[in-house]
Design an enzyme around this catalytic site. Structure first.
Site, short mmCIF file in Angstrom:
data_model
loop_
_atom_site.label_atom_id
_atom_site.label_comp_id
_atom_site.label_asym_id
_atom_site.label_seq_id
_atom_site.Cartn_x
_atom_site.Cartn_y
_atom_site.Cartn_z
N HIS A 431 106.77 107.91 -1.24
CA HIS A 431 107.12 106.51 -1.53
C HIS A 431 108.45 106.44 -2.27
O HIS A 431 109.34 105.66 -1.90
CB HIS A 431 106.01 105.89 -2.38
CG HIS A 431 106.26 104.47 -2.79
ND1 HIS A 431 105.66 103.41 -2.16
CD2 HIS A 431 107.03 103.94 -3.77
CE1 HIS A 431 106.05 102.28 -2.73
NE2 HIS A 431 106.89 102.58 -3.72
N GLU A 432 108.60 107.25 -3.31
CA GLU A 432 109.83 107.18 -4.11
C GLU A 432 111.03 107.68 -3.32
O GLU A 432 112.14 107.14 -3.45
CB GLU A 432 109.66 107.99 -5.40
CG GLU A 432 108.52 107.53 -6.30
CD GLU A 432 108.61 106.06 -6.69
OE1 GLU A 432 109.73 105.52 -6.71
OE2 GLU A 432 107.56 105.45 -6.96
N HIS A 435 112.58 105.05 -1.18
CA HIS A 435 113.37 104.05 -1.89
C HIS A 435 114.88 104.34 -1.81
O HIS A 435 115.69 103.44 -2.05
CB HIS A 435 112.96 103.97 -3.36
CG HIS A 435 111.85 103.00 -3.63
ND1 HIS A 435 111.86 101.71 -3.16
CD2 HIS A 435 110.69 103.14 -4.32
CE1 HIS A 435 110.76 101.08 -3.56
NE2 HIS A 435 110.03 101.93 -4.25
N GLU A 454 109.80 97.32 -2.07
CA GLU A 454 108.49 97.92 -2.27
C GLU A 454 107.63 97.88 -1.00
O GLU A 454 106.86 98.81 -0.74
CB GLU A 454 107.76 97.23 -3.42
CG GLU A 454 108.46 97.36 -4.77
CD GLU A 454 108.62 98.80 -5.23
OE1 GLU A 454 108.04 99.70 -4.60
OE2 GLU A 454 109.33 99.02 -6.22
#
Length: 783
Positions: A431-432, A435, A454
């Protein structure tokens, strides 16, 4: 002046974040930080140097003014909506103000940097002659803009030369400027200057941060060493340095941070720091960023970290990653400036990585994330193209960190709660990493549209994880559907307990809030200071389901292609939801014939609260063997609970009992626990058996959280030590558990909540502290 009181647009000073910087007039193109860390005072002390130019809007207006006749000038100035534009003959004679977002800073002086011909000679590496030194005494106002252009220019793709030119300006002589400090900003002006064209293009500010400024967190790490880090505060970086906060303000930067030698400085720079040991027991760390980005993305962490390099696989066709080589020039990018763009650089290797943590946790951190880091990088490379940044550091931050993870350019902060021991929460790293594309290299022009960051990251984490695991499409669908059930259950709970204004993905509608500030008008981020929003996942989950809905409309492979096109078109830019959907319907116009339009999507998904009508949870359970296994297990536990409540039922031996159960993965156990949490009653014996079979009291943080909820709900006080440990060690996730204890309205549970809060209150994140304090004692006693 209190800016909140002068706002004409209904700003709520307790919830909304003012954006004071006058980006409609003037833009920061580059800034330099030169700061010394004072560990005793818990502060940074030094300067910021800002290189500015009139905004494009003002440039165009000034060009029009310059071409007009004297009579036309007066007429234009009467029609102009911004008093800061015009000439010194303007009737209003109001001074031009350079306004920067700032708070909790002690500003001691402001200066204009004197730019002259010698500046260019020094920056170009030429020595000044005696004659040129004499001429340098005269400031050439008419040529200042040309001199600044020379300093800021890119020499082909030689970014190093540009950085050196800019750095040379740091110690140039200055002349005092007027300034005033207000609650949310600092204003700079020069006597006799009435328009942005004549305002000094380079200014220097001397300042000191406050120990309680909320842009940075001073804390002790898990080894009890003092450290400091930025953690994505509601006010962003304005309590770390004066800056332009509106997302449209994008610039490059350099930083020199001096700290005691035993400490390490990590920052969101393009390359690893250039370090220099100083004579006074300090070491300086010098970083730079050559890709324009909002000031809010600058990240810093200082501590006694231990670091380990991670070996990453590289593309077989990879070549040197030297960004100063013109042969490495980016191709076909839509941004005009010659930034060191990597988005379509398939000839470059996967980026080098390091992992940092307190010494006592470094091996555990490496074991948890080390195996997955190169796999996730390779998978994201395959799905999205080359990584937008040159390198990546992972840092395990202190327990007071108020999130599970936080991504910034070239550095990711991770919570200790992710150290599961079985790598079952490693997907959060995916997920990070995503980003880097969604939230950083492509940002939201309106900060209230967080779903563009997000929602995309939540959607992409599963694709990255599946590719890293080398799952078949059938395996990937089953796993994504399982996690979708968990997300849907979370969304239902959030929508039931969240005020409506926090449920929409596009609160501003067609308007754009927070994009720019004009004289006499304060723009703000709606709910930008609302601490309740910190713990809400609506923009993650609802955004995820929206993207999944779009993918189902056109097919997974076609939607994957659209995402790549979205990255190529909008990288290094700030976007709005409208741009994404314009691109979507440009690629799939046939959907309009089916009654699916931008307007219907805006209405159902973006602009209204509540559950979208096209979101059907039944599709996640259809033909899903992972969900079927959980349902079978749940029925088994229903029968076990029935027998445990029957006193005549003999107790089976634990070994044979455990053999009756399926081996579930962590996400399946999480779903099972959520289903069991719906029971009205549960015996102690069943709770004991549940822990014996699945080891839930030692599972990952998501599992332990639900285990603690079961303990509190069914008053299994003999195991409240598990609840206490969770509240002390998993502080960000523990906020919800405090609520469960307090809602029980029982003295024992309240005493436990108060005791744990007292133990960690001094180190808790401010938002977590305020939220729990309000739960315990009411808002009127809030500190």
């Amino acid at each position: 002046m209190d800016p909140c009181k002068s706002d004409p647009g209904g700003l709520d000073p307790g919830k909304d974040l003012p954006l004071m910087a006058n980006t409609c007039d003037i833009m920061v193109k580059h800034f330099i930080l030169d700061l010394i860390v004072d560990l005793d005072k818990k502060s940074f002390d030094g300067i910021i140097l800002l290189f500015t130019e009139p905004s494009k809007k003002r440039k165009d207006e000034l060009d029009d003014v310059a071409m007009a006749t004297a009579d036309n000038i007066g007429e234009k100035m009467q029609r102009n909506t911004c008093d800061n534009v015009g000439t010194s003959e303007s009737i209003s004679q109001k001074p031009f103000y350079f306004v920067l977002d700032a708070c909790d800073l002690t500003i001691t002086a402001t200066e204009e940097i004197v730019l002259h011909h010698q500046t260019k000679q020094c920056c170009d590496g030429h020595s000044a002659t005696k004659d040129s030194a004499v001429s340098s005494e005269q400031t050439f106002d008419q040529n200042r803009s040309h001199l600044l252009e020379d300093i800021l220019r890119y020499d082909g793709y030689n970014y190093k030369a540009r950085n050196e030119r800019l750095w040379e300006c740091k110690d140039l002589p200055g002349k005092p400027l007027n300034f005033s400090v207000e609650p949310w900003c600092v204003r700079l002006w020069k006597n006799g200057i009435y328009n942005v064209r004549d305002f000094p293009p380079v200014v220097r500010i001397f300042y000191q941060t406050h120990s309680k400024g909320t842009s940075v967190t001073w804390a002790h790490d898990q080894d009890d060493n003092l450290c400091v880090f930025t953690q994505g505060a509601w006010i962003n970086n304005r309590a770390l340095f004066p800056c332009q906060e509106p997302p449209v303000a994008m610039s490059t930067w350099q930083a020199n941070i001096s700290t005691p030698t035993e400490y390490i400085v990590l920052m969101s720079g393009d390359e690893e720091a250039v370090t220099k040991i100083l004579d006074d027991g300090y070491t300086s760390y010098r970083y730079h960023v050559n890709v324009v980005s909002p000031s809010s993305t600058l990240t810093i962490a200082i501590g006694k970290w231990t670091g380990v390099s991670v070996v990453t696989e590289q593309q077989s066709s990879s070549v040197s990653g030297d960004l100063n080589s013109q042969s490495q020039a980016p191709q076909d990018c839509e941004h005009s400036d010659k930034w060191p763009c990597r988005v379509n650089r398939y000839d470059q290797p996967i980026i080098p990585c390091r992992i940092f943590a307190p010494k006592s946790l470094i091996q555990k951190t490496v074991n948890e994330f080390g195996p997955w880091l190169p796999k996730y990088l390779q998978a994201s490379f395959d799905l999205l193209g080359p990584h937008p940044f040159c390198r990546l550091d992972l840092l395990l931050v202190p327990r007071c960190f108020a999130s599970m993870g936080l991504a910034s350019p070239s550095i990711i902060f991770l919570s200790e709660s992710l150290l599961s021991g079985d790598q079952s929460m490693s997907i959060r790293l995916a997920h990070e990493i995503s980003h880097s594309w969604f939230g950083l290299i492509i940002g939201a022009r309106d900060w209230t549209e967080e779903w563009l960051s997000e929602g995309f990251a939540t959607y992409m984490e599963e694709s990255i994880h599946a590719k890293a695991k080398k799952w078949s499409p059938k395996q990937q669908k089953a796993y994504c559907d399982l996690r979708s059930i968990l997300r849907y259950r979370s969304l239902v709970a959030e929508l039931e307990n969240t005020e409506e204004e926090l449920q929409t993905l596009r609160p501003s509608g067609e308007a754009t809030v927070g994009s720019e500030s004009q004289d006499g008008q304060i723009h703000y981020v709606k709910n930008g200071l609302n601490e309740d929003k910190w713990f809400i996942q609506v923009h993650y989950i609802k955004g995820y389901f929206l993207l999944r809905y779009l993918a189902n409309l056109v097919g997974q492979s076609h939607f994957d292609g659209l995402i790549k096109k979205y990255v190529l078109r909008y990288h290094c830019q700030q976007v709005l939801s409208q741009q994404l959907f314009s691109l979507f319907f440009e690629a799939f116009p046939h959907l309009c014939d089916q009654g699916i339009t931008k307007e219907t999507i805006y209405s159902d998904w973006l602009d209204n609260p509540g559950m979208p009508k096209d979101l059907n949870p039944d599709e996640f359970t259809h033909s899903n063997w992972l969900v079927d296994e959980v349902n079978i297990e749940c029925k088994t536990w229903v029968e076990i609970e029935r027998k445990n409540r029957c006193k005549k039922s003999p107790r089976k031996k634990m070994k044979s009992f455990e053999d009756q159960h399926e081996k579930l993965c962590a996400d399946q156990i999480q779903l099972l626990l959520e289903m069991i949490l719906e029971w009205e009653a549960m015996s102690v014996q069943t709770l004991q058996q549940l822990d014996s079979v699945y080891g839930v009291s030692h599972g990952n943080a998501e599992i332990r959280h639900r285990w603690c909820e079961l303990l509190v709900k069914h008053r299994y006080r003999a195991r409240y030590s598990d609840v206490k440990q969770f509240l002390l060690q998993d502080q960000a996730m523990g906020v919800y558990l405090y609520g469960e204890l307090i809602l029980s309205e029982k003295p024992t549970e309240r005493r436990l909540a108060e005791a744990c809060f007292k133990t960690v209150s001094r180190e808790m994140d401010r938002g977590c502290y305020n939220t729990v304090f309000e739960m315990l004692y009411g808002a009127k006693h809030r500190s």
